[in-house]
Scaffold this active site. Structure first.
Site, mmCIF file in Angstrom:
data_model
loop_
_atom_site.group_PDB
_atom_site.id
_atom_site.type_symbol
_atom_site.label_atom_id
_atom_site.label_comp_id
_atom_site.label_asym_id
_atom_site.label_seq_id
_atom_site.Cartn_x
_atom_site.Cartn_y
_atom_site.Cartn_z
ATOM 1 N N SER A 158 45.853 53.321 30.456
ATOM 2 C CA SER A 158 45.862 52.315 31.835
ATOM 3 C C SER A 158 45.308 51.127 31.244
ATOM 4 O O SER A 158 44.952 50.782 30.347
ATOM 5 C CB SER A 158 44.768 52.989 32.938
ATOM 6 O OG SER A 158 44.716 51.925 33.751
ATOM 7 N N TYR A 183 35.551 54.569 33.073
ATOM 8 C CA TYR A 183 36.929 54.876 33.209
ATOM 9 C C TYR A 183 37.517 54.081 32.193
ATOM 10 O O TYR A 183 38.429 54.511 31.505
ATOM 11 C CB TYR A 183 37.529 54.356 34.569
ATOM 12 C CG TYR A 183 38.947 54.435 34.698
ATOM 13 C CD1 TYR A 183 39.501 55.571 34.586
ATOM 14 C CD2 TYR A 183 39.845 53.260 34.698
ATOM 15 C CE1 TYR A 183 40.956 55.720 34.830
ATOM 16 C CE2 TYR A 183 41.075 53.490 35.081
ATOM 17 C CZ TYR A 183 41.830 54.734 35.005
ATOM 18 O OH TYR A 183 42.996 54.794 35.096
#
Length: 320
Positions: A158, A183
């Site tokens: 990502s 994350y």
């Protein structure tokens, strides 16, 4: 030879769909394993691959939900897999290896994002454990079945990898947990995994890629409070998506991982980070959050993470 981290001019872009990048490609006789291939981008990935003729195995933490979502799709089979549980990973791999089949496309798509502080296994931080360590163990367990001379391993990362490199002194966030930085570390790990796997596997004809699929509203946001998504300008108070031009559809979001797995344009390449169906450019310090950060493609950090991951999971298909 390593692949340059620069665009190749694929002819596709942010608006391309998975079906469009597969146009004219016949995947009959090919087998893909797509983790989380029953929801969001994973579901669109599974649909497009089967439409092109591939058989798709979908390992799922929520097997009943997966079977319901995939009902009516030909060429799909569902099995159980919890990436946060190494025994579950080993069990799935053993069952698959027992079939004697080989894997042409391994797409590590499943993941969690910005969840509250959660511990799995022996106290591991859940995002690092699920997004990275589970997939690391899965690929290494399945390695005997990954087809030499053409298979590809696709690690879905990502743009969130910009939030953090690897916190080498505290990878499990035992101090000062931050859900977005955690994350970011997990997504950086996804890129570093592809970098080192490609280095180890290229001489066998197996190539690895990492990618940013784009911004898409999917169940990946399930841990985010509505108020936070409103504050970020993603949705309004009624839950409607704002600035829809700034988000991809699931069909567009699945395109880059399908392109990574199947495109003849990537023949002989590997170990690079992709976005918008092309190789991404290196990120510019102080610039917009696009491209790939140097900390995510550093071969020394990639090797260090591989060693740490092998120690933590107890599996390394390339150990001497």
């Amino acid at each position: 030879m390593s692949t340059a981290q620069h665009k190749i001019g694929s002819g596709f872009g942010a608006n391309s769909t998975a079906d469009e990048v597969l146009e004219g490609i016949d995947l009959t006789g090919k087998l893909a394993v797509v983790t989380g291939g029953y929801s969001g981008l994973g579901l669109e990935t599974t649909r497009s691959l089967t439409k092109a003729g591939a058989r798709v195995v979908v390992p799922a933490r929520r097997r009943a939900a997966a079977e319901e979502a995939l009902a009516g799709l030909d060429g799909v089979e569902v099995d159980e897999l919890d990436l946060g549980d190494l025994e579950s990973v080993s069990g799935f791999a053993e069952r698959f290896l027992a079939t004697g089949r080989t894997v042409d496309f391994m797409i590590d798509n499943a993941g969690i994002m910005a969840c509250p502080e959660t511990r799995v296994g022996p106290g591991w931080e859940a995002q690092f454990a699920t997004n990275h360590l589970g997939h690391f163990a899965l690929v290494n367990r399945l390695w005997p079945a990954i087809e030499p001379g053409g298979a590809r391993v696709v690690s879905v990362s990502s743009r969130g990898h910009h939030f953090s490199g690897i916190r080498w002194d505290d990878v499990h966030w035992r101090q000062g947990y931050d859900k977005w930085e955690a994350y970011g570390q997990a997504k950086t790990a996804n890129v570093l995994f592809a970098v080192h796997l490609d280095r180890l596997a290229a001489d066998r004809g197996v190539r690895a890629f990492a990618l940013h699929p784009g911004g898409i509203i999917t169940p990946l946001q399930r841990h985010l409070p509505k108020a936070e998504m409103v504050e970020r300008g993603w949705i309004d108070e009624q839950g409607n998506v704002l600035n829809p031009e700034g988000f991809k559809s699931p069909e567009q979001g699945a395109a880059t991982q399908v392109w990574a797995a199947t495109s003849p344009q990537l023949e002989g390449m590997g170990g690079v980070y992709l976005e918008d169906c092309d190789i991404a450019e290196p990120a510019v310090d102080g610039g917009e959050r696009s491209g790939v950060k140097a900390w995510a493609t550093d071969p020394e950090q990639a090797a260090r993470l591989w060693t740490l991951s092998a120690e933590l999971t107890g599996v390394d298909a390339f150990a001497a």
